[in-house]
Motif scaffolding. Structure first.
Motif, PDB file in Angstrom:
ATOM      1  N   HIS B 224       0.814  -1.223   0.000  1.00 41.65           N
ATOM      2  CA  HIS B 224       0.000   0.000   0.000  1.00 41.65           C
ATOM      3  C   HIS B 224       0.840   1.262   0.000  1.00 41.65           C
ATOM      4  O   HIS B 224       0.389   2.300  -0.455  1.00 41.65           O
ATOM      5  CB  HIS B 224      -0.896   0.044   1.246  1.00 41.65           C
ATOM      6  N   ASN B 225       2.031   1.176   0.569  1.00 43.07           N
ATOM      7  CA  ASN B 225       2.849   2.376   0.782  1.00 43.07           C
ATOM      8  C   ASN B 225       4.215   2.211   0.140  1.00 43.07           C
ATOM      9  O   ASN B 225       4.823   1.149   0.243  1.00 43.07           O
ATOM     10  CB  ASN B 225       3.088   2.601   2.282  1.00 43.07           C
ATOM     11  N   THR B 233      10.200  10.542  -6.740  1.00 40.79           N
ATOM     12  CA  THR B 233       8.972  10.144  -7.438  1.00 40.79           C
ATOM     13  C   THR B 233       8.677  11.125  -8.561  1.00 40.79           C
ATOM     14  O   THR B 233       8.330  10.724  -9.683  1.00 40.79           O
ATOM     15  CB  THR B 233       7.795  10.114  -6.437  1.00 40.79           C
ATOM     16  N   LYS B 237       8.573  10.253 -12.521  1.00 39.24           N
ATOM     17  CA  LYS B 237       7.401  10.556 -13.355  1.00 39.24           C
ATOM     18  C   LYS B 237       7.788  11.410 -14.560  1.00 39.24           C
ATOM     19  O   LYS B 237       7.291  11.200 -15.666  1.00 39.24           O
ATOM     20  CB  LYS B 237       6.336  11.279 -12.534  1.00 39.24           C
ATOM     21  N   LEU B 246       7.133   3.602  -9.591  1.00 42.09           N
ATOM     22  CA  LEU B 246       5.847   3.399  -8.908  1.00 42.09           C
ATOM     23  C   LEU B 246       5.227   2.051  -9.260  1.00 42.09           C
ATOM     24  O   LEU B 246       4.377   1.545  -8.534  1.00 42.09           O
ATOM     25  CB  LEU B 246       4.878   4.546  -9.224  1.00 42.09           C
ATOM     26  N   GLN B 247       5.641   1.482 -10.361  1.00 41.32           N
ATOM     27  CA  GLN B 247       5.210   0.108 -10.681  1.00 41.32           C
ATOM     28  C   GLN B 247       5.971  -0.915  -9.824  1.00 41.32           C
ATOM     29  O   GLN B 247       5.647  -2.098  -9.829  1.00 41.32           O
ATOM     30  CB  GLN B 247       5.442  -0.207 -12.162  1.00 41.32           C
ATOM     31  N   ASP B 298      -3.628   0.199  -6.450  1.00 41.69           N
ATOM     32  CA  ASP B 298      -3.775   1.125  -7.561  1.00 41.69           C
ATOM     33  C   ASP B 298      -3.085   2.479  -7.317  1.00 41.69           C
ATOM     34  O   ASP B 298      -2.261   2.917  -8.104  1.00 41.69           O
ATOM     35  CB  ASP B 298      -5.271   1.316  -7.834  1.00 41.69           C
ATOM     36  N   LYS B 299      -3.440   3.124  -6.217  1.00 43.27           N
ATOM     37  CA  LYS B 299      -2.770   4.403  -5.945  1.00 43.27           C
ATOM     38  C   LYS B 299      -2.049   4.333  -4.617  1.00 43.27           C
ATOM     39  O   LYS B 299      -2.556   4.797  -3.586  1.00 43.27           O
ATOM     40  CB  LYS B 299      -3.809   5.535  -5.932  1.00 43.27           C
ATOM     41  N   ARG B 301       0.257   4.992  -1.420  1.00 48.65           N
ATOM     42  CA  ARG B 301       0.675   6.222  -0.756  1.00 48.65           C
ATOM     43  C   ARG B 301       2.194   6.353  -0.890  1.00 48.65           C
ATOM     44  O   ARG B 301       2.930   5.411  -0.591  1.00 48.65           O
ATOM     45  CB  ARG B 301       0.299   6.169   0.731  1.00 48.65           C
TER      46      ARG B 301
END
Lengths: 315, 315
Positions: B224-225, B233, B237, B246-247, B298-299, B301
């Motif tokens: 999750h985190n 990050t 991006k 992030l993947q 999915d998203k 933290r």
């Protein structure tokens, strides 16, 4: 010392280990894998340690290989390495693979042993003799074999050696480099060896000097005989001083053990290894009182060691 | 598994060992040596093994270095490696050095342990949580730092990050990569960890997937985190899909341990490691019933982990 020996305080055991990696020198990838494995294990065998508990493999895959070359060559190298590890009674349980400009192959060999399993390379005494278990000249043979395809090099040596001579020496060199020094190590115990080293990159005299320097007693080593792959002495001479073969500094790969043995045991050692493995070993010199140095006498006797026919017969 | 575990039948002990080597990624040779050493030892620590009996060092000296560069850089790398080995309570007793097109640094770490010293990475159960002991994003920070000198690269990221941000992330990354996972490993025993791995080349999700696949029970891991070096990050991006940070697939070097801990112990584990070392650890996910896979929600933290000021203060 060829392998590190670390006491394990709680158990009374000791950890013997060594690592080695280098670049391919023969054109048969499977044999190359075996040679790398034999070369890694040889450092344990030089300490009289015959039991290897674990091996790791180190592989560098050349970024210059095509996908197809890579998929053929690298698995063959790895299989050769693993197969010889199994022949040695051990296993490859891990390792590391990276991309590198040059193909790289090597590994780690580890043994947890009783201190009595280890023969420290430091107890030779005047009166001992020096035994060598594999012929010299592997680098000369490997290079000469490459020169078959390089006319300006080949022209330098073709007056003293035939193509067939070179192929036989090369085949015998491959055979020799892929042969384990395990029996040689086991017999060190049976015949009360006083210490040994394996002959690799520094040549016979370089390693003899290292071994002499490491002796507790005031001794020095004198080498009288040089067993060399047949015709490779002539090749080395035709190349001027390039190899330093007769000076004792021609690099060997996965060479034999150079062992200090009590004089009265040495002949029996050589006979026993020949009986068990079918390969000769040679008494090449003596240990005398001295200042922990090593030398080759002025005109050493060259023993021409037969090459190998393609049908496997010695030449 | 991160390290091989070989039972030693006669003594009831087992041999744990690992090897790793790679190429420099930071511009400080001494720190590079430390990072290589931390990275090698990390595979033992991931198995809960805190005692290393012996290390060997593997060094490739680049043929492209000038003599002066070589004489400055290589000894510094080796000193960094050795110094961190001593910090870890072990010693470098041998190794191998070769010439290679690329500088290479790595080693071998070996422990002879009681079987109870080893935490096999296979016993997580639903209800466990996942703890990570170092931030992600080391590769992004190292690359971004190189790009400060490459205008066309720098132009791609300068809108989202300042030069100072990058230096701080880079300094923190070096610090993090050179930090031993030894305390993290010792506390795995205290807080009854059910298994762990260290996060390196495959990224957090790659290693989580490997760890999940290796579990005895029918479990899966959900993350999750993502604790990431501050601003990295945004850099990742800005570079499109290049890093896959992030993947979960951005490579790390000498990353933290990813540990399966009983839920009721995890917070205490994190508090204890912070108290002892001054570095945070994070609960990043959970273990649930499943098919031995791992995924990131999915998203997730993003936890922005402070960089490091040149005076050593966290940012």
């Amino acid at each position: 010392m060829d392998a590190s020996v670390t006491p394990l305080p709680h158990s009374g055991l000791c950890l013997c280990q060594t690592t080695d990696f280098f670049y391919p020198l023969v054109d048969d990838p499977y044999m190359q894998g075996k040679i790398a494995c034999a070369n890694v294990l040889s450092d344990l065998y030089a300490m009289g340690v015959t039991n290897c508990d674990n091996m790791l493999m180190l592989v560098g895959i050349s970024s210059k290989l095509t996908d197809k070359e890579r998929d053929v060559v690298i698995p063959l190298i790895m299989r050769g390495f693993k197969d010889l590890a199994v022949d040695a009674g051990t296993n490859v349980t891990g390792g590391q693979t990276v991309i590198n400009p040059w193909i790289t192959i090597g590994g780690v060999a580890t043994s947890v042993s009783q201190p009595t399993d280890v023969i420290m390379p430091e107890n030779s005494v005047p009166g001992d003799v020096l035994v060598l278990t594999k012929p010299l000249g592997t680098q000369v043979a490997v290079n000469a074999h490459q020169w078959l395809d390089i006319p300006e090099r080949w022209n330098r040596i073709k007056l003293v050696v035939s193509e067939d001579d070179i192929r036989k020496a090369y085949d015998r060199a491959m055979d020799s480099m892929a042969r384990l020094n395990k029996t040689a190590a086991r017999l060190m115990h049976k015949y009360n060896a006083h210490g040994a080293t394996d002959v690799t990159g520094f040549g016979i005299l370089g390693h003899a000097q290292n071994l002499a320097k490491n002796q507790r007693g005031e001794v020095s080593f004198v080498i009288h005989n040089l067993p060399v792959l047949a015709k490779m002495t002539a090749v080395a001479k035709a190349c001027g001083n390039m190899f330093q073969l007769l000076q004792g500094f021609s690099a060997e790969t996965s060479g034999g053990l150079l062992i200090c043995l009590p004089r009265e045991q040495a002949a029996a050692y050589c006979k026993d290894i020949e009986r068990q493995e079918g390969y000769q070993a040679w008494i090449i010199g003596i240990v005398e009182r001295g200042d922990r140095t090593a030398r080759i006498i002025d005109k050493p006797r060259i023993i021409e060691v037969p090459g190998k026919d393609r049908d496997g017969e010695l030449w």
